[in-house]
Design an enzyme around this catalytic site. Structure first.
Site, PDB file in Angstrom:
ATOM      1  N   CYS A  51      16.035   1.257   4.297  1.00  0.00           N
ATOM      2  CA  CYS A  51      17.480   1.134   4.039  1.00  0.00           C
ATOM      3  C   CYS A  51      17.938  -0.302   4.300  1.00  0.00           C
ATOM      4  O   CYS A  51      18.791  -0.833   3.576  1.00  0.00           O
ATOM      5  CB  CYS A  51      18.273   2.118   4.900  1.00  0.00           C
ATOM      6  SG  CYS A  51      18.258   3.821   4.290  1.00  0.00           S
ATOM      7  N   GLY A  64      -0.386  10.240   6.423  1.00  0.00           N
ATOM      8  CA  GLY A  64      -0.445   8.781   6.537  1.00  0.00           C
ATOM      9  C   GLY A  64       0.896   8.094   6.357  1.00  0.00           C
ATOM     10  O   GLY A  64       0.945   6.875   6.208  1.00  0.00           O
ATOM     11  N   HIS A 105       9.038   7.117  -0.470  1.00  0.00           N
ATOM     12  CA  HIS A 105       8.606   6.003  -1.314  1.00  0.00           C
ATOM     13  C   HIS A 105       7.369   6.390  -2.095  1.00  0.00           C
ATOM     14  O   HIS A 105       6.532   7.155  -1.632  1.00  0.00           O
ATOM     15  CB  HIS A 105       8.353   4.738  -0.495  1.00  0.00           C
ATOM     16  CG  HIS A 105       7.441   4.913   0.685  1.00  0.00           C
ATOM     17  ND1 HIS A 105       7.872   5.472   1.868  1.00  0.00           N
ATOM     18  CD2 HIS A 105       6.144   4.615   0.863  1.00  0.00           C
ATOM     19  CE1 HIS A 105       6.866   5.504   2.733  1.00  0.00           C
ATOM     20  NE2 HIS A 105       5.783   4.996   2.141  1.00  0.00           N
ATOM     21  N   HIS A 135       4.076   4.675  -3.822  1.00  0.00           N
ATOM     22  CA  HIS A 135       3.239   3.488  -3.948  1.00  0.00           C
ATOM     23  C   HIS A 135       2.748   3.409  -5.401  1.00  0.00           C
ATOM     24  O   HIS A 135       2.219   4.392  -5.937  1.00  0.00           O
ATOM     25  CB  HIS A 135       2.000   3.586  -3.060  1.00  0.00           C
ATOM     26  CG  HIS A 135       2.259   3.660  -1.578  1.00  0.00           C
ATOM     27  ND1 HIS A 135       2.009   2.608  -0.722  1.00  0.00           N
ATOM     28  CD2 HIS A 135       2.724   4.672  -0.804  1.00  0.00           C
ATOM     29  CE1 HIS A 135       2.298   2.966   0.516  1.00  0.00           C
ATOM     30  NE2 HIS A 135       2.727   4.226   0.501  1.00  0.00           N
TER      31      HIS A 135
END
Ligand code: AMP
Ligand code: ZN
Length: 109
Positions: free
Chosen positions: A7, A91, A98, A100
């Site tokens: 954020c 992990g 999010h 990746h």
């Protein structure tokens, strides 16, 4: 969320290597890249994990933007891998949802 690293990156309070931004998502280079291209795509709405994302519209939007960023912004024509780590056992280290995007080389599974 005031104590969330991602954020703060969205707000510009912590610098990042931004690659894309619109009203709904922000994308930036991972600080510890695991591939030649390693970009994180995050919704601007603070959602801690994928397991907390109850809105199919938001999830569809996120995948649509990931698709756009990987193909049109990063131009990963040869292909790429998407990873979402969920909670500590998966992990996850930063608790703001999010995706990746990894690419730029042949990725072993
Ligand atoms: P995860 O393990 O799925 O929660 O992924 C968190 C990712 O955030 C890791 O790949 C980190 O390298 C990355 N990361 C942590 N801090 C930063 C930062 N300040 N800027 C960019 N990426 C970061
Ligand atoms: Zn957050």
């Amino acid at each position: 969320m005031s104590d969330c690293l991602f954020c703060k990156i969205i707000a510009g309070d912590i610098p990042s290597g931004k690659v894309y931004e619109d009203d709904d998502v922000f994308a930036f280079n991972d600080i510890h890249p695991k591939a030649p291209t390693h970009v994180l795509v995050i919704p601007k709405l603070h959602i801690p994990t994928l397991a907390d994302a109850k809105d199919p519209t938001l999830l569809g939007m996120l995948m649509d933007r990931v698709n756009h960023i990987a193909n049109d912004v990063l131009k990963l024509e040869a292909g790429y891998r998407l990873v979402i780590n969920v909670r500590e056992g998966g992990g996850q280290e930063v608790f703001h949802l999010h995706v990746h995007i990894l690419g730029g080389k042949k990725l072993p599974f």
